[in-house]
Scaffold this motif. Structure first.
Motif, PDB file in Angstrom:
ATOM      1  N   PHE A 122       0.641  -1.183   0.278  1.00 45.81           N
ATOM      2  CA  PHE A 122       0.066   0.042   0.044  1.00 45.81           C
ATOM      3  C   PHE A 122       0.838   1.001  -0.175  1.00 45.81           C
ATOM      4  O   PHE A 122       0.786   2.180  -0.703  1.00 45.81           O
ATOM      5  N   THR A 123       1.979   1.239   0.969  1.00 50.03           N
ATOM      6  CA  THR A 123       2.716   2.430   1.138  1.00 50.03           C
ATOM      7  C   THR A 123       2.977   2.160  -0.433  1.00 50.03           C
ATOM      8  O   THR A 123       3.477   3.428  -1.164  1.00 50.03           O
ATOM      9  N   MET A 124       4.279   1.144  -0.877  1.00 54.34           N
ATOM     10  CA  MET A 124       4.901   1.763  -1.901  1.00 54.34           C
ATOM     11  C   MET A 124       3.593   2.063  -3.401  1.00 54.34           C
ATOM     12  O   MET A 124       4.157   2.660  -4.329  1.00 54.34           O
ATOM     13  N   PHE A 125       2.638   1.631  -3.910  1.00 54.13           N
ATOM     14  CA  PHE A 125       1.624   1.961  -4.331  1.00 54.13           C
ATOM     15  C   PHE A 125       1.597   3.711  -4.447  1.00 54.13           C
ATOM     16  O   PHE A 125       1.698   4.435  -5.713  1.00 54.13           O
ATOM     17  N   MET A 130       3.343   9.730  -5.598  1.00 58.70           N
ATOM     18  CA  MET A 130       4.427  10.897  -5.369  1.00 58.70           C
ATOM     19  C   MET A 130       5.059  11.038  -6.799  1.00 58.70           C
ATOM     20  O   MET A 130       5.470  12.175  -6.973  1.00 58.70           O
ATOM     21  N   GLN A 131       5.267   9.909  -6.942  1.00 61.35           N
ATOM     22  CA  GLN A 131       6.736  10.291  -7.841  1.00 61.35           C
ATOM     23  C   GLN A 131       6.267  10.855  -9.630  1.00 61.35           C
ATOM     24  O   GLN A 131       7.194  11.521  -9.761  1.00 61.35           O
ATOM     25  N   CYS A 317       9.437   8.449  -1.453  1.00 64.47           N
ATOM     26  CA  CYS A 317       9.804   9.057  -3.415  1.00 64.47           C
ATOM     27  C   CYS A 317      11.078   9.845  -3.246  1.00 64.47           C
ATOM     28  O   CYS A 317      11.375   9.603  -3.945  1.00 64.47           O
ATOM     29  N   ALA A 318      10.582  10.939  -2.022  1.00 64.42           N
ATOM     30  CA  ALA A 318      12.306  11.506  -2.246  1.00 64.42           C
ATOM     31  C   ALA A 318      13.439  11.049  -2.175  1.00 64.42           C
ATOM     32  O   ALA A 318      14.738  11.217  -2.885  1.00 64.42           O
ATOM     33  N   GLN A 351       9.695   6.277 -13.087  1.00 65.51           N
ATOM     34  CA  GLN A 351       9.947   5.371 -11.162  1.00 65.51           C
ATOM     35  C   GLN A 351       8.989   5.286 -10.131  1.00 65.51           C
ATOM     36  O   GLN A 351       8.371   4.043  -9.970  1.00 65.51           O
ATOM     37  N   GLY A 352       7.904   6.413 -10.751  1.00 64.28           N
ATOM     38  CA  GLY A 352       6.716   6.344  -9.994  1.00 64.28           C
ATOM     39  C   GLY A 352       5.676   5.487 -10.584  1.00 64.28           C
ATOM     40  O   GLY A 352       5.204   4.935 -10.367  1.00 64.28           O
TER      41      GLY A 352
END
Length: 442
Positions: A122-125, A130-131, A317-318, A351-352
């Protein structure tokens, strides 16, 4: 290739299509380069496997999650990313952050390990979402604000991290464990069932009294020597013909080093001397099924899910974008090229998209892989065919060709990455620091 513009995503996509056309014309005019790209991609894929497995252990998930992430992110970044020849996949910087989700001390300590892993996806999605936004907003231009001393520090730190991580080759492998080192409990969660995420722990170090230590050093020295000196072998005349050939143009030096290391391990060490060193299978078996679509099993309508995960997604993301942009510039330096801004923006979007899709296929995600990108560049690969070959090869290794990759000596792979350290470390910076020509702060 291309202008330095890229004012909007549509313009960047049109420039990308034009670049594809030029790439096809280049391969038609230079068919020999296709062989080099494919062989370099195979070499990079062999390097990707143990590193993806290792970073999966760092994150606290099953090795297949890291390998799937390497496939999805690498494939998407290769197709629609900005920098041709740059390699992406499961990365250590992101794995360290993901570990927070899986740890008993993290914000999900009240969840069972199986549930924590769903929150990882979920976090990776949302990291991917964001990317993509960052790429559309052209935030990659912020890389211009990074000072030269920061670039030198990035390259040198990566070289140190890559080099020190190869020392793990000299640890004695243990058998498969029921979970990773820090994940043997379930925090404050109750009623959880034991899980097996396929971890393989490492115990004691080999010492100089162990013959395995010296055999692994043989692997490392042989592979490093092949990579360093094979390109310097002069052109050789083919007997009975008027044609000539340069040995380094037959196979990429890194692939020659790996194959020679396998011959030494299985033909001499194990075959004649009846001794062995650590191979990929000793670290973790990698055989698995093709990845399946899987929507993360979390409460998408509950604000608490977002409150816990979005801050971690922002960190991922950052970190991922900064490392990818800096890796892009590292490849530029090796190839003596300059990547236009529109390619950098597309790289952020790619990447996103890769990380977002990884989250929907039970994959870990990642960012640019500096070591493998340097190997690809040093092999002479400049196009997207090399990275595409690497990504599909990783999936083939998992699904059908695991018996081949599992017999590769780990020390041979370490030898390749030690060469990467030599090329990645900015040795001239040491002289500049001693002479106080680089300020300690800016």
């Amino acid at each position: 290739p291309g202008s330095a513009g890229g004012c909007n995503p549509l313009e960047s996509l049109s420039q990308l299509r034009a670049y594809y056309g030029r790439s096809l014309n280049f391969y038609r005019a230079n068919p020999r380069q296709i062989k080099f790209e494919v062989l370099s991609g195979l070499t990079v894929a062999i390097l990707k496997v143990p590193e993806s497995v290792a970073f999966s252990f760092v994150a606290g998930v099953h090795p297949l999650q890291g390998l799937y992430g390497t496939f999805f992110l690498g494939m998407i970044a290769s197709v629609m990313g900005g920098r041709p020849g740059m390699v992406s996949g499961c990365a250590g910087a992101l794995a360290v952050v993901v570990r927070v989700i899986m740890s008993d001390e993290g914000p999900f300590r009240d969840k069972c390990l199986w549930d924590r892993r769903e929150f990882v996806f979920f976090t990776m999605f949302w990291c991917g979402v964001m990317q993509v936004v960052c790429g559309v907003l052209r935030l990659a231009e912020g890389a211009k604000m990074i000072s030269q001393s920061a670039f030198l520090g990035f390259f040198n730190a990566l070289a140190i991290v890559i080099g020190s991580s190869q020392l793990e080759t000299f640890r004695k492998p243990k058998g498969n464990l029921e979970g990773t080192g820090a994940l043997e409990t379930h925090g404050t969660a109750v009623g959880c069932v034991p899980v097996n995420f396929g971890a393989s722990g490492n115990a004691d170090w080999y010492t100089f009294a162990d013959k395995e230590t010296w055999l692994m050093l043989v692997h490392i020295v042989v592979v490093m020597s092949v990579i360093q000196f094979l390109p310097k072998v002069p052109v050789i005349k083919v007997p009975g013909t008027k044609s000539t050939v340069k040995p380094a143009n037959i196979l990429p030096p890194c692939l020659v080093g790996i194959l020679l290391s396998m011959v030494i391990e299985w033909g001499i060490f194990r075959g004649a001397l009846d001794v062995s060193t650590t191979i990929v299978k000793d670290v973790s078996p990698i055989a698995g099924d093709p990845p399946q679509l899987h929507i993360p099993d979390v409460d998408w309508g509950e604000w608490e899910s977002y409150a816990r995960c979005l801050p971690i997604s922002a960190s991922l993301c950052a970190i991922g974008l900064v490392e990818s942009i800096l890796t892009l510039q590292a490849v530029d330096e090796i190839l003596d090229e300059t990547t236009p801004n529109w390619m950098k923006h597309l790289e952020c979007v790619a990447q996103g998209v890769g990380n977002g899709i990884s989250g929907l296929f039970m994959a870990l995600g990642g960012d640019a892989m500096i070591g493998q990108s340097c190997v690809n560049a040093l092999n002479g690969a400049k196009g997207r065919l090399s990275s595409l070959t690497a990504d599909f090869s990783v999936l083939l290794f998992v699904v059908v060709a695991s018996p081949f990759i599992e017999i590769v000596p780990m020390a041979g792979l370490a030898g390749i990455l030690f060469i990467v350290v030599m090329h990645c470390f900015q040795w001239q910076s040491l002289v500049l620091i001693v002479r106080r020509q680089i300020p300690f702060y800016e």
